[in-house]
Every structure is written in structure tokens, then in C-alpha cells.
Design an enzyme around this catalytic site. Structure first.
Site, PDB file in Angstrom:
ATOM      1  CE  LYS A  76      -3.738  -2.000   2.579  1.00 38.92           C
ATOM      2  NZ  LYS A  76      -4.730  -1.895   3.711  1.00 38.92           N
ATOM      3  CG  ASP A 112      -7.610   0.350   4.402  1.00 35.61           C
ATOM      4  OD1 ASP A 112      -8.527  -0.252   4.057  1.00 35.61           O
ATOM      5  OD2 ASP A 112      -6.345   0.175   4.546  1.00 35.61           O
TER       6      ASP A 112
HETATM    7  P1  NAP Z   1       2.200  -1.942   8.520  1.00 35.76           P
HETATM    8  O1  NAP Z   1       2.177  -0.765   7.938  1.00 35.76           O
HETATM    9  O2  NAP Z   1       3.167  -3.110   8.086  1.00 35.76           O
HETATM   10  O3  NAP Z   1       1.900  -1.418  10.091  1.00 35.76           O
HETATM   11  C1  NAP Z   1       2.462  -2.423  10.885  1.00 35.76           C
HETATM   12  C2  NAP Z   1       2.266  -1.582  12.490  1.00 35.76           C
HETATM   13  O4  NAP Z   1       2.501  -2.718  13.216  1.00 35.76           O
HETATM   14  C3  NAP Z   1       3.465  -0.755  12.874  1.00 35.76           C
HETATM   15  O5  NAP Z   1       2.962   0.297  13.446  1.00 35.76           O
HETATM   16  C4  NAP Z   1       4.538  -1.987  13.558  1.00 35.76           C
HETATM   17  O6  NAP Z   1       5.220  -1.255  14.476  1.00 35.76           O
HETATM   18  C5  NAP Z   1       3.363  -2.531  14.291  1.00 35.76           C
HETATM   19  N1  NAP Z   1       3.836  -3.837  14.451  1.00 35.76           N
HETATM   20  C6  NAP Z   1       3.996  -4.800  13.738  1.00 35.76           C
HETATM   21  N2  NAP Z   1       4.538  -5.964  14.214  1.00 35.76           N
HETATM   22  C7  NAP Z   1       4.500  -5.657  15.540  1.00 35.76           C
HETATM   23  C8  NAP Z   1       4.740  -6.228  16.675  1.00 35.76           C
HETATM   24  N3  NAP Z   1       5.092  -7.649  16.658  1.00 35.76           N
HETATM   25  N4  NAP Z   1       4.712  -5.875  18.050  1.00 35.76           N
HETATM   26  C9  NAP Z   1       4.236  -4.365  17.885  1.00 35.76           C
HETATM   27  N5  NAP Z   1       4.133  -3.772  16.942  1.00 35.76           N
HETATM   28  C10 NAP Z   1       4.059  -4.465  15.617  1.00 35.76           C
HETATM   29  O7  NAP Z   1       0.527  -2.687   8.286  1.00 35.76           O
HETATM   30  P2  NAP Z   1      -0.743  -1.877   7.872  1.00 35.76           P
HETATM   31  O8  NAP Z   1      -1.128  -1.974   6.674  1.00 35.76           O
HETATM   32  O9  NAP Z   1      -0.914  -0.682   8.663  1.00 35.76           O
HETATM   33  O10 NAP Z   1      -1.804  -3.134   8.574  1.00 35.76           O
HETATM   34  C11 NAP Z   1      -1.737  -3.318  10.156  1.00 35.76           C
HETATM   35  C12 NAP Z   1      -2.847  -4.422  10.362  1.00 35.76           C
HETATM   36  O11 NAP Z   1      -4.296  -4.007   9.859  1.00 35.76           O
HETATM   37  C13 NAP Z   1      -2.708  -5.630   9.289  1.00 35.76           C
HETATM   38  O12 NAP Z   1      -2.958  -6.816  10.153  1.00 35.76           O
HETATM   39  C14 NAP Z   1      -3.785  -5.735   8.374  1.00 35.76           C
HETATM   40  O13 NAP Z   1      -4.131  -7.011   7.729  1.00 35.76           O
HETATM   41  C15 NAP Z   1      -4.780  -4.950   9.056  1.00 35.76           C
HETATM   42  N6  NAP Z   1      -5.904  -4.190   8.245  1.00 35.76           N
HETATM   43  C16 NAP Z   1      -7.134  -4.608   8.271  1.00 35.76           C
HETATM   44  C17 NAP Z   1      -7.875  -3.960   7.352  1.00 35.76           C
HETATM   45  C18 NAP Z   1      -9.508  -4.431   7.266  1.00 35.76           C
HETATM   46  O14 NAP Z   1     -10.452  -4.169   6.290  1.00 35.76           O
HETATM   47  N7  NAP Z   1     -10.031  -5.047   8.413  1.00 35.76           N
HETATM   48  C19 NAP Z   1      -7.863  -2.892   6.539  1.00 35.76           C
HETATM   49  C20 NAP Z   1      -6.389  -2.515   6.690  1.00 35.76           C
HETATM   50  C21 NAP Z   1      -5.194  -3.277   7.511  1.00 35.76           C
HETATM   51  P3  NAP Z   1       6.668  -0.518  14.148  1.00 35.76           P
HETATM   52  O15 NAP Z   1       6.395   0.902  13.399  1.00 35.76           O
HETATM   53  O16 NAP Z   1       7.363  -0.431  15.425  1.00 35.76           O
HETATM   54  O17 NAP Z   1       7.006  -1.622  12.997  1.00 35.76           O
END
Ligand code: NAP
Length: 298
Positions: A76, A112
Site C-alpha cells: 500500500k 480504509d
Molecule cells: P504496517 O504498515 O505493516 O504496520 C504495521 C504496524 O504494526 C506498525 O506500527 C508496526 O510497528 C506494528 N507492528 C508490527 N508487528 C508488531 C509487533 N510484533 N509488535 C508491536 N508492533 C508491531 O501494516 P498496516 O497496513 O498498517 O496493517 C496493520 C494491520 O491492519 C494488518 O494486520 C492488516 O491486515 C490490518 N488491516 C485490516 C483492514 C480491514 O479491512 N479489516 C484494513 C487494513 C489493514 P513498528 O512501526 O514498530 O514496526
């Protein structure tokens, strides 16, 4: 339900999702159910696209006449630089989850925040004038901040493992609020570390706690969080969706708190994407039923 594979013809137009991994995606089930219900000669497929293949895969969209593509993890944010045009919302969120093919030109949008906002409204979750705690600082957290601002949260606390990233997100929304409200916005945004989740003063003031990280998605538990310190009416929202309550949602459920997972957000962002790709509103109930059936939840 009609099997969409049987409807493919020489004129079938494709829509798709690019992700890595992508095989688990429930978007094909939702979109194909809507095509079947509307008897449209269209199909939605999942392509496993790795980060190194993203640019080539995006270039193939006009070449193959694909109408629109959803992007999921990890594409994204990188895709922002690969679009010919971006909506204001994709620019603000610095992430694209919908690529629309407009006469061969790639337009990037992001549904989103609107998907989350629509789900919270549908679930009658009111956060106006209240504190929203958002866990994470990536693209999903950014969508959660925008949804919380649109729902008139008075105070937003972003908690992230990497505090510098939380700071960047808070600063970019502070600039957005300054331009939008002419510097007079009463809404505030703070950046903190994950230790704030055990800070009783903050947690006892929370009206909603949103998980916008993949924590608990595969293995392992969730970060330490003082669930018991939150008010009894506090709502817990996990963007992750699963058959069983997620590690983030199991403790508040045990305490009798309201816990909502990301299935409703997925449906709402999918409904918005369908309309962007196809120019017609889908039957949202059909998309919801397809998702719930795929999750084994009817
Ligand atoms: P992303 O950009 O990869 O963001 C990841 C975030 O999670 C960062 O803030 C990261 O912290 C944190 N993180 C990852 N692993 C971690 C861990 N083990 N411990 C603590 N913090 C951790 O991902 P994203 O696109 O924002 O998506 C996040 C989640 O939302 C995903 O699971 C995705 O599937 C879900 N989502 C769902 C929908 C829906 O329609 N339901 C839509 C969008 C996203 P750091 O900055 O410290 O790395």
C-alpha cells in the site's frame, strides 16, 4: 450461490487484489458474490505479487485491461509513488489500497478510513468528544486516525512500538488539522510508546481502543494492556478478523466489554472499492454474507 467461474466468457473483465501473501484473502469471495448477484460478466482474482514484482504488476493493469486492483500488505505505501493520480485521501494516508484503471491511467485511492468510519457508524460506536487510543503507526493506523477525526474524537493517542514512527504520523495529522481548521482545531493527537497501554490514567479515559497492527495475527499474543483499567463502556476494535476472537479481543470479551473485529471494516472498504472499480454500487448484504460464510460465521 452462482459459481462465478461458470460465468467467464471471452469478454469477462477482471478486477483483482495484489498481496504477499494473498492466498488467505477473502476479497475474491466478497467481490465475486456481488458480480454473481448482479449477473455482471466480471471476475475478481488474487495475484501473489512480491515487492520486487509490484512495479511490473501495476504496469500490467492497463496492458491487460484490468478495471481495478486492491492492494494489501506489503504494497500500500510503496504504490503511492507508482500512481499517475492520487486522491487527497490516499495522499494524506500515504497509502493506496485501490488502483483504478481510468483509460489506461492508474488512479490511487484509499478506502480504509471510510471503511472503518462506516463500520463504526453502523455499529453505533460514538466517540465524539472522547479519547481514542490507536495502536500502530502504519497505513492502517493512519486510516484509524482519520476515521477517529471524522467521528469527532477530541483526543487521539497513537501508541506504537517504534515511537519515531508514531511521532511522524502525529505530526502529519497535526499539519492536516492545522490546514483544515485554520489552526483552530480543538482535536489533539499525541504519539506514545506501547507502554502507554498499561498507563492507568490514559486507559481509564479511553472510549475506544483500536488495534491497527498485525500483533496476534499468526502466533504470539498481544502487547501488555490494562484492559481492566478501561471504563466498562470502552469499545475494543481489532482490524484483524478471524473465526475465533483475536488475542487482542479475547481479554475484553472475558471482562464483558464490547469487542468488534475488522470484518465489518473489510466489507465496507470492499463495497467502496467495488463501486470505484465497476461504477455501480454492489449489494452490500451479498458481500457481507459471502464474507461471513468464508469466515464460517453465519
Ligand atoms: P504496517 O504498515 O505493516 O504496520 C504495521 C504496524 O504494526 C506498525 O506500527 C508496526 O510497528 C506494528 N507492528 C508490527 N508487528 C508488531 C509487533 N510484533 N509488535 C508491536 N508492533 C508491531 O501494516 P498496516 O497496513 O498498517 O496493517 C496493520 C494491520 O491492519 C494488518 O494486520 C492488516 O491486515 C490490518 N488491516 C485490516 C483492514 C480491514 O479491512 N479489516 C484494513 C487494513 C489493514 P513498528 O512501526 O514498530 O514496526
Amino acid at each position: 450461490m452462482d459459481d462465478p467461474v461458470h460465468r467467464l466468457s471471452g469478454r469477462t473483465l477482471l478486477t483483482a487484489i495484489f498481496g504477499d501473501p494473498v492466498a488467505h484473502s477473502l476479497s475474491p469471495a466478497m467481490h465475486n458474490a456481488a458480480y454473481a448477484a448482479l449477473a455482471m460478466d466480471r471476475a475478481y482474482v488474487a495475484f501473489h505479487v512480491t515487492p520486487t514484482g509490484l512495479r511490473e504488476a501495476l504496469r500490467a493493469i492497463p496492458a491487460l485491461g484490468i478495471a481495478g486492483v486492491n492492494l494489501t500488505v506489503p504494497h500500500k505505501e510503496r504504490a503511492v509513488r507508482m500512481m499517475a493520480q492520487l486522491t487527497d485521501e490516499a495522499l494524506l494516508l500515504r497509502a493506496v489500497n485501490c488502483v483504478i484503471n481510468r483509460n489506461g491511467e492508474l488512479h490511487g485511492d484509499n478506502t480504509d478510513a471510510r471503511g472503518l468510519e462506516a463500520d463504526l457508524r453502523a455499529q453505533h460506536v460514538s466517540i465524539a468528544g472522547e479519547l481514542a487510543v490507536i495502536i500502530g503507526a502504519g497505513g492502517a493506523a493512519s486510516a484509524a486516525v482519520l476515521a477517529a477525526l471524522r467521528l469527532d474524537a477530541a483526543r487521539i493517542v497513537i501508541c506504537n512500538r517504534t515511537i519515531a514512527r508514531a511521532n511522524r504520523l502525529a505530526r502529519s495529522f497535526a499539519r492536516y488539522l492545522a490546514t483544515r481548521g485554520g489552526g483552530r482545531s480543538r482535536q489533539t493527537i499525541e504519539a506514545r510508546g506501547l507502554d502507554t497501554l498499561v498507563n492507568v490514567t490514559t486507559m481509564s479515559a479511553a472510549t475506544i481502543v483500536i488495534n491497527a497492527t498485525p500483533m496476534g495475527l499468526k502466533t504470539g499474543g498481544f502487547a501488555s494492556l490494562s484492559y481492566a483499567a478501561t471504563p466498562s463502556e470502552c469499545v475494543f476494535y481489532d482490524m484483524i478478523y478471524a473465526r475465533e476472537p483475536t488475542p487482542f479481543l479475547a481479554p475484553p470479551l472475558a471482562l464483558g466489554r464490547r469487542a468488534i473485529d475488522g470484518a465489518g471494516m473489510l466489507i465496507n472498504q470492499g463495497v467502496l472499492a467495488f463501486e470505484l472499480f465497476n461504477g455501480v454500487a454492489p449489494p452490500a448484504g451479498v458481500m457481507r454474507a459471502a464474507l461471513m460464510s468464508a469466515l464460517g460465521r453465519e
